[in-house]
Design an enzyme around this catalytic site. Structure first.
Site, PDB file in Angstrom:
ATOM      1  N   GLU A 142       2.594   7.964   2.505  1.00  0.00           N
ATOM      2  CA  GLU A 142       1.424   8.525   1.824  1.00  0.00           C
ATOM      3  C   GLU A 142       1.480  10.051   1.761  1.00  0.00           C
ATOM      4  O   GLU A 142       0.633  10.745   2.329  1.00  0.00           O
ATOM      5  CB  GLU A 142       0.132   8.079   2.499  1.00  0.00           C
ATOM      6  CG  GLU A 142      -0.148   6.601   2.330  1.00  0.00           C
ATOM      7  CD  GLU A 142      -1.560   6.213   2.759  1.00  0.00           C
ATOM      8  OE1 GLU A 142      -2.195   6.968   3.514  1.00  0.00           O
ATOM      9  OE2 GLU A 142      -2.020   5.146   2.334  1.00  0.00           O
ATOM     10  N   GLU A 150       0.125  -1.469   1.041  1.00  0.00           N
ATOM     11  CA  GLU A 150      -0.895  -1.493   2.092  1.00  0.00           C
ATOM     12  C   GLU A 150      -2.237  -1.871   1.510  1.00  0.00           C
ATOM     13  O   GLU A 150      -2.583  -1.475   0.395  1.00  0.00           O
ATOM     14  CB  GLU A 150      -1.083  -0.099   2.708  1.00  0.00           C
ATOM     15  CG  GLU A 150      -0.075   0.343   3.695  1.00  0.00           C
ATOM     16  CD  GLU A 150      -0.507   1.686   4.320  1.00  0.00           C
ATOM     17  OE1 GLU A 150      -1.717   1.965   4.400  1.00  0.00           O
ATOM     18  OE2 GLU A 150       0.386   2.448   4.693  1.00  0.00           O
TER      19      GLU A 150
HETATM   20  C1  GAL Z   1      -3.126   4.474   5.270  1.00  0.00           C
HETATM   21  C2  GAL Z   1      -1.929   4.808   6.113  1.00  0.00           C
HETATM   22  C3  GAL Z   1      -1.760   3.828   7.247  1.00  0.00           C
HETATM   23  C4  GAL Z   1      -3.082   3.580   7.915  1.00  0.00           C
HETATM   24  C5  GAL Z   1      -4.060   3.056   6.899  1.00  0.00           C
HETATM   25  C6  GAL Z   1      -5.419   2.738   7.466  1.00  0.00           C
HETATM   26  O1  GAL Z   1      -3.645   5.636   4.693  1.00  0.00           O
HETATM   27  O2  GAL Z   1      -0.750   4.843   5.357  1.00  0.00           O
HETATM   28  O3  GAL Z   1      -0.823   4.345   8.157  1.00  0.00           O
HETATM   29  O4  GAL Z   1      -3.535   4.768   8.469  1.00  0.00           O
HETATM   30  O5  GAL Z   1      -4.248   4.029   5.908  1.00  0.00           O
HETATM   31  O6  GAL Z   1      -6.310   2.301   6.468  1.00  0.00           O
END
Ligand code: GAL
Ligand code: ZN
Length: 664
Positions: A142, A298
């Protein structure tokens, strides 16, 4: 179909790993992202690597038949690096330095950070290049999430070098930045700095260039690692995870450097628009991937931890949104994260495998069921979503629009975009996003919710699109400035006056709550808010006019025939019902067909391939609905053939129907 999540085995004793792999298999997991935040373990001191533990993890995963999306591990620099190079810590616009103790505490321009990250990427590539579990590379994580830009002296020097590349001479920079305004003329490059905290608005072109530069500086971090991977492991696909509509990074530019586009998205289940926002994010990713399949890297199974109040996902919502991602072009669905952390800042963020006993958790049971569903969708992989409508969306214009000191500070790029997208989503009309300079010929309808800044080339492109027979709908405050953020003179909106057949004489922005009544030529009435303007038609036909007030009887919505095509213009933000009617009219004019017609609340998306056509029907409502289907079609999730011309979708239920005749 890829399925899995971020896997952080280094947070757990080794005895847990075997169980992880066993349960991953039980859930149908076939891809995990590993080592994203493992730098301090992988390289506990400068140049001293410890890969033994990760070797055991990758071997275990491989034996379990699980592939690895291996991170370069560079997202969170270790304390030893900061101690050696305190100058690598990022600095905010007001001079505050950010410290270690969280993550992503690095200045994007820092040679110390870039070099250390590049070396770790090289070491990872050399060590794991031949590992049979390695399926793809995950560079950093990210980019820009917490630190999208840095205002330190190192960044200042890098900014100057970037500006020299863009402008060549200080005279050209003075011209572009309009430095004769407020005595800002520079005599020497060394005088130029990033837009640090100033008494009032900093120079807008300086701010805009700093946004361009900051996106490029992070891209250079990514590129430095990517070059190592390309050299040592040619052929292994490379990605870094995007964050949907993330303002600081020009993802159009970034996506050109990725083999696979991947995304992280966390719509708020408490937001009534979350289903629409989820769809919007997916459509953006498919568009960035230029139509090719992408990966949802994610999302969360249930609650996140980072909102003031973290709403839980009701049963079925996780599955619905995952299948929506697949419907909109994803060939993989992953979560943050596999096993819920026990310690650290994210221990209350949900996961596929929660803290308690798995068998008592609906997240785990749903994750398992989802794995079983996805395993039935291999045939869908590689198929494409075809769209007849494009929404023009440029990062640079977004940045420029939202710089301060405008007729209204309330005109926001994403609000404008959603005001259009909502009706396409509700009407099951497939839509791509496109850059203003893209070839638009294959779209029947092009929507321009707001394009404040554009290049001459983009202006010519949009004009040519309509001239050749396209249909276009554009909203107010478009075509205002050039890429230097200089006003385009000659009457607003200068590059579109002929196209739209009108002149905008003045802006009359509306304050919060202020509404103007709008009368349509067909007798219907509506309202406008946010913005209004004094339009003088010059060939355009008036479809609606303001009713009352200083703008009484002046055009609110117009239509102009230009060449072989048609251009609509909106001089205000219409209420939702009027907007729906107007877009329906433009769609009819352009011959745009919806994917499917059925009950409200059911989303329909089609993926197409030579191997088959797949119609996804997704019930976003909390009620059971009857939907029309072709009798005798195969439904992939149930494995059954439809026995009649209707099908019952349970609340949040999904059906994936195989239709006859794939694309040729
Ligand atoms: C994303 C990140 C992850 C985790 C997740 C939590 O922004 O890549 O590592 O922090 O959010 O929602
Ligand atoms: Zn810096």
């Amino acid at each position: 179909m890829l399925y899995g999540g971020d896997y952080n085995p280094d947070q757990w004793p080794e005895v847990v790993w075997e169980e992880d792999v066993r349960l991953m298999r039980e859930a149908g997991v076939n891809l995990v992202s590993v080592a994203i935040f493992s730098w301090s373990r992988l390289e506990p001191a400068q140049g001293r690597y410890d890969f033994a533990w990760l070797d055991r993890v990758l071997d275990l995963l491989h034996r379990g038949g699980i592939a690895v999306d291996l991170a370069t591990g560079t997202a969170s620099p270790p304390p030893w690096l900061v101690r050696r190079h305190p100058e690598m810590l990022p600095v905010l616009a007001d001079g505050v330095r950010l410290h270690q103790g969280a993550r992503q505490h690095y200045c994007p321009s820092s040679p110390a950070y870039r070099d250390a990250a590049r070396r770790l990427a090289e070491a990872m590539a050399t060590h794991y290049g031949d590992h049979p579990a390695l399926a793809m590379w995950h560079v950093g994580n990210e980019y820009g999430c917490h630190v999208p830009a840095c205002w330190c002296d190192v960044s200042a020097a890098d900014f100057r070098a970037w500006l020299q590349g863009r402008y060549g001479t200080i005279e050209e920079l003075n011209r572009a930045w309009g430095t004769d305004f407020w005595s800002q003329r520079y005599s020497d490059w060394e005088e130029v700095i990033p837009p640090r905290r100033t008494p009032t608005w900093p120079n807008p072109t300086q701010s805009l260039d700093f946004q361009r530069f900051s996106s490029d500086a992070l891209l250079e971090c990514y590129e430095a690692e990517r070059r190592e991977l390309l050299e040592h492991t040619p052929g292994v696909p490379i990605t870094t995870n995007f964050m949907s509509f993330f303002k600081p990074l020009d993802y159009w530019k970034w996506a050109e450097h990725e083999d696979i586009v991947s995304n992280d998205a966390y719509p708020d289940p408490a937001d009534p628009d979350s289903g629409l926002i989820a769809a919007l994010n997916s459509d953006l990713m498919r568009s960035l991937a230029r139509g090719r399949p992408w990966i949802q890297m994610e999302q969360t199974t249930n609650r996140v931890n980072w909102r003031p109040v973290n709403a839980a996902k009701p049963p079925g919502l996780m599955r619905l949104w995952c299948l929506q991602q697949v419907a909109r072009g994803a060939d993989g669905v992953l979560f943050f994260q596999w096993r819920q952390s026990r310690a650290g800042a994210e221990k209350w963020h949900s996961a596929m495998l929660p803290h308690g006993a798995p068998e008592h958790s609906h997240a785990w049971l749903e994750a398992k069921a989802l794995g079983a569903d996805l395993a039935k969708l291999d045939a869908v992989c590689g198929s494409r979503v075809g769209a007849e409508v494009a929404i023009v969306f440029d990062w640079e214009s977004w940045w420029a629009l939202e710089l301060p000191s405008k007729p209204s500070g309330e005109v926001r790029q994403l609000d404008q975009l959603r005001a259009y997208y909502r009706h396409l989503f509700d009407g099951n009309v497939a839509v791509d996003f496109a850059r203003s300079t893209d070839d638009l010929a294959r779209y029947r309808l092009v929507l321009v919710p707001n394009l404040y800044l554009l290049s001459d080339q983009a202006a010519a492109n949009l004009n040519a699109y309509v001239e050749a027979g396209g249909t276009l709908v554009m909203s107010f405050f478009s075509g205002m400035v050039d890429p230097d953020d200089h006003v385009r003179l000659g009457g607003y909106p200068a590059p579109f006056r002929e196209l739209l057949g009108l002149r905008v004489e003045d802006f009359l922005p509306l304050s919060a709550g202020q509404e103007l009544s709008v009368a349509f030529a067909d007798g219907t009435r509506g309202t406008g808010d946010l913005w209004s303007e004094l339009v003088t038609p010059d060939g355009a036909e008036e479809l609606a006019s303001f009713d009352g007030g200083v703008l009484a009887a002046r055009p609110a919505v117009t239509r102009n025939r230009f060449g072989k095509g048609t251009a609509y213009y909106l001089a205000t933000r219409l209420d939702s019902a009027s907007m729906a009617r107007l877009l329906a009219e433009a769609q009819a004019e352009a011959g745009v067909r919806p994917t499917w017609i059925g009950p409200a609340g059911v989303e329909a998306v089609r993926r197409d391939s030579p191997r088959g056509r797949f119609l996804f029907l997704l019930n976003h409502s909390e009620a059971e609905v009857e939907v029309p289907v072709a009798e005798g079609s195969d439904e992939l999730l149930s494995g059954k053939r439809t026995a009649s011309s209707s099908l019952t979708l349970p609340p949040r239920g999904v059906a994936i129907l195989v239709e006859p005749g794939g694309a040729p």
